[in-house]
Design a protein around this motif. Structure first.
Motif, PDB file in Angstrom:
ATOM      1  N   SER A  25       0.790  -1.316  -0.384  1.00 45.95           N
ATOM      2  CA  SER A  25      -0.338   0.145   0.209  1.00 45.95           C
ATOM      3  C   SER A  25       1.070   1.159   0.373  1.00 45.95           C
ATOM      4  O   SER A  25       0.659   2.357  -0.883  1.00 45.95           O
ATOM      5  CB  SER A  25      -0.952  -0.262   1.570  1.00 45.95           C
ATOM      6  OG  SER A  25      -2.010  -1.740   1.635  1.00 45.95           O
ATOM      7  N   VAL A  31       2.249   1.776  -3.271  1.00 41.75           N
ATOM      8  CA  VAL A  31       1.383   2.122  -4.666  1.00 41.75           C
ATOM      9  C   VAL A  31       1.080   3.960  -4.400  1.00 41.75           C
ATOM     10  O   VAL A  31       0.687   4.058  -4.876  1.00 41.75           O
ATOM     11  CB  VAL A  31      -0.091   1.246  -4.359  1.00 41.75           C
ATOM     12  CG1 VAL A  31      -0.963   1.843  -5.244  1.00 41.75           C
ATOM     13  CG2 VAL A  31       1.016   0.087  -4.856  1.00 41.75           C
ATOM     14  N   PHE A  50       3.694   5.871  -5.169  1.00 42.85           N
ATOM     15  CA  PHE A  50       3.680   5.388  -7.359  1.00 42.85           C
ATOM     16  C   PHE A  50       2.567   6.620  -7.272  1.00 42.85           C
ATOM     17  O   PHE A  50       3.025   7.560  -8.320  1.00 42.85           O
ATOM     18  CB  PHE A  50       3.658   4.340  -7.091  1.00 42.85           C
ATOM     19  CG  PHE A  50       3.384   4.263  -8.647  1.00 42.85           C
ATOM     20  CD1 PHE A  50       4.560   3.700  -9.467  1.00 42.85           C
ATOM     21  CD2 PHE A  50       2.666   4.298  -9.761  1.00 42.85           C
ATOM     22  CE1 PHE A  50       4.961   3.913 -10.904  1.00 42.85           C
ATOM     23  CE2 PHE A  50       2.706   4.542 -11.277  1.00 42.85           C
ATOM     24  CZ  PHE A  50       3.396   3.722 -11.882  1.00 42.85           C
ATOM     25  N   MET A  85       2.777  -0.200 -12.140  1.00 40.25           N
ATOM     26  CA  MET A  85       2.118  -0.520 -10.924  1.00 40.25           C
ATOM     27  C   MET A  85       2.153  -1.532  -9.643  1.00 40.25           C
ATOM     28  O   MET A  85       2.529  -1.554  -8.792  1.00 40.25           O
ATOM     29  CB  MET A  85       1.089   1.016 -10.659  1.00 40.25           C
ATOM     30  CG  MET A  85       0.127   0.777  -9.079  1.00 40.25           C
ATOM     31  SD  MET A  85      -0.810   1.994  -9.253  1.00 40.25           S
ATOM     32  CE  MET A  85      -2.160   0.550  -9.478  1.00 40.25           C
ATOM     33  N   ALA A 105       4.673  -2.503  -5.849  1.00 44.51           N
ATOM     34  CA  ALA A 105       3.512  -3.065  -5.284  1.00 44.51           C
ATOM     35  C   ALA A 105       4.423  -4.096  -4.514  1.00 44.51           C
ATOM     36  O   ALA A 105       4.694  -4.589  -3.423  1.00 44.51           O
ATOM     37  CB  ALA A 105       2.060  -2.944  -5.408  1.00 44.51           C
ATOM     38  N   TRP A 127      -9.245   3.799  -1.606  1.00 43.55           N
ATOM     39  CA  TRP A 127      -8.316   2.573  -2.726  1.00 43.55           C
ATOM     40  C   TRP A 127      -7.470   1.561  -1.308  1.00 43.55           C
ATOM     41  O   TRP A 127      -7.687   0.009  -1.603  1.00 43.55           O
ATOM     42  CB  TRP A 127      -7.368   2.629  -3.616  1.00 43.55           C
ATOM     43  CG  TRP A 127      -5.902   2.036  -4.119  1.00 43.55           C
ATOM     44  CD1 TRP A 127      -6.275   1.086  -4.792  1.00 43.55           C
ATOM     45  CD2 TRP A 127      -5.396   1.510  -3.391  1.00 43.55           C
ATOM     46  NE1 TRP A 127      -4.874   0.202  -4.905  1.00 43.55           N
ATOM     47  CE2 TRP A 127      -4.408   0.878  -4.468  1.00 43.55           C
ATOM     48  CE3 TRP A 127      -4.354   1.640  -1.791  1.00 43.55           C
ATOM     49  CZ2 TRP A 127      -3.213   0.037  -3.811  1.00 43.55           C
ATOM     50  CZ3 TRP A 127      -3.200   1.535  -1.765  1.00 43.55           C
ATOM     51  CH2 TRP A 127      -1.905   0.552  -2.362  1.00 43.55           C
ATOM     52  N   CYS A 145       0.798  -7.866  -6.024  1.00 44.47           N
ATOM     53  CA  CYS A 145      -0.268  -7.435  -7.742  1.00 44.47           C
ATOM     54  C   CYS A 145      -1.169  -6.911  -7.659  1.00 44.47           C
ATOM     55  O   CYS A 145      -2.476  -6.345  -7.140  1.00 44.47           O
ATOM     56  CB  CYS A 145      -0.103  -8.898  -8.571  1.00 44.47           C
ATOM     57  SG  CYS A 145      -0.877  -8.437 -10.014  1.00 44.47           S
ATOM     58  N   ALA A 199      -2.140  -3.735  -5.826  1.00 46.52           N
ATOM     59  CA  ALA A 199      -1.853  -2.354  -6.459  1.00 46.52           C
ATOM     60  C   ALA A 199      -3.144  -2.151  -7.771  1.00 46.52           C
ATOM     61  O   ALA A 199      -3.506  -1.160  -7.830  1.00 46.52           O
ATOM     62  CB  ALA A 199      -0.548  -2.425  -7.471  1.00 46.52           C
TER      63      ALA A 199
END
Length: 350
Positions: free
Chosen positions: A115, A118, A121, A139, A143, A201, A269, A272
């Motif tokens: 988390s 991401v 990012f 991304m 992650a 998110w 993954c 992400a």
């Protein structure tokens, strides 16, 4: 051993055991998963009957049904499917490797590390036009890097003439709290227009899923889940304890690194593209263990399907029960998972 059936192929060069009951349960869980996919695809502001959904799946049906199912609902449902499978398999691997029923990607901080990576990012590579300055394909890599960094830190800090399982869980809980603080910090210093998106998110939601997300998520998840399946025998050996595993000729440390890498890849993954959907990696392996036992050859595929069901049902409830409001799937997995974690903690206190 009577409950297992042995098979030998190519003049006994290849042999394996099958557990018929596990095969039957796996088939039932697969049918349940497919049924939920069909029902979830048809339920929404515009209801589509299951038969019409199946017609669209086989290339038939009306243009309107195809538009609603293919462009609007199916990417979200497939994302929920692969996210649930990835988190469940990662949790099962960690519980087998650490030999602790409390182990999961959330408790050990892997989800938190992914988390932070991401959110960082999104913060660094966002411009004033609300768009990313680099490809979104990077991304999952970010992650994975975040989850891998946390996994390394937790493992190193837990090492004291070996890894104590309780020590590992306690350090993981502490690292998780730190990751949440870092995530909040990155939200505060990042662009203001990203704050609401990131907050949604973090809770865990697949509402923003697109076909581009599916095309990235699906091959990554399938590849590492298959790696986990082929590595299931080594996880079984790890479950016997380090001394027994070494006595059987296993390279324990190498296998742990490989299993940890598979888990972090799956968690990275999933996080992400769906955020911090919690407790799936904790609950699904326990539910699967009650159905098929602790043999990872059967446990991993059943866990994957149960994880997919948990996320699919949570997303379905979140987008229909409180319509027109939409509740993130992570709210429902956490509302079930938190009490379940407390129950496991009390059960394992001795």
């Amino acid at each position: 051993m009577k409950k297992y059936k042995s098979f030998r192929l190519f003049n006994e060069k290849i042999s394996f055991l099958l557990y018929p009951r596990a095969g039957m349960i796996l088939a039932i869980m697969a049918m349940v998963t497919l049924s939920i996919i069909v029902i979830s695809t048809g339920v929404g502001e515009m209801y589509i009957a299951p038969l019409q959904v199946l017609q669209v799946f086989f290339g038939q049906g009306s243009d309107l049904d195809k538009l609603v199912i293919t462009d609007l609902r199916l990417p979200r449902i497939l994302t929920a499917l692969f996210v649930g499978m990835s988190l469940a398999v990662a949790g099962a691997i960690l519980q087998g490797m650490i030999r602790n029923p409390l182990a999961s990607p959330d408790i050990l901080g892997l989800t938190g590390g992914a988390s932070v990576a991401v959110v960082t990012f999104l913060t660094i590579f966002s411009d004033e036009n609300y768009s990313l300055t680099v490809s979104i394909n990077w991304m999952p890599v970010a992650a994975f890097a975040g989850a891998a960094a946390v996994a390394f830190i937790v493992y190193v800090l837990s090492w004291k003439k070996g890894v104590s399982t309780i020590r590992l869980v306690l350090i993981g809980i502490g690292i998780t709290a730190l990751m949440k603080a870092l995530t909040t910090f990155m939200i505060l210093v990042g662009p203001i227009y990203r704050a609401s998106q990131v907050n949604l998110w973090i809770t865990g939601s697949v509402s923003a899923a697109t076909w581009q997300n599916v095309f990235i998520l699906a091959p990554w998840s399938i590849m590492f889940i298959l790696f986990a399946f082929t590595y299931s025998r080594n996880i079984n050996v790890q479950g016997l304890g380090e001394e027994v595993a070494v006595g059987l000729g296993s390279n324990v440390q190498k296998q742990r690194v490989i299993m940890l890498a598979i888990s972090t890849a799956l968690v990275g993954c999933a996080v992400a593209f769906a955020g911090g959907i919690g407790f799936v990696g904790l609950m699904a392996p326990h539910m699967a263990r009650r159905l098929v036992g602790s043999n990872f050859g059967a446990l991993l595929p059943v866990s994957a399907l149960i994880g997919a069901i948990l996320v699919l049902v949570s997303d379905l409830i979140g987008r229909t029960l409180f319509s027109p409001l939409e509740i993130p799937a992570g709210v429902f997995t956490a509302s079930i998972g938190a009490p379940y974690f407390i129950y496991l903690l009390l059960k394992a206190k001795n």
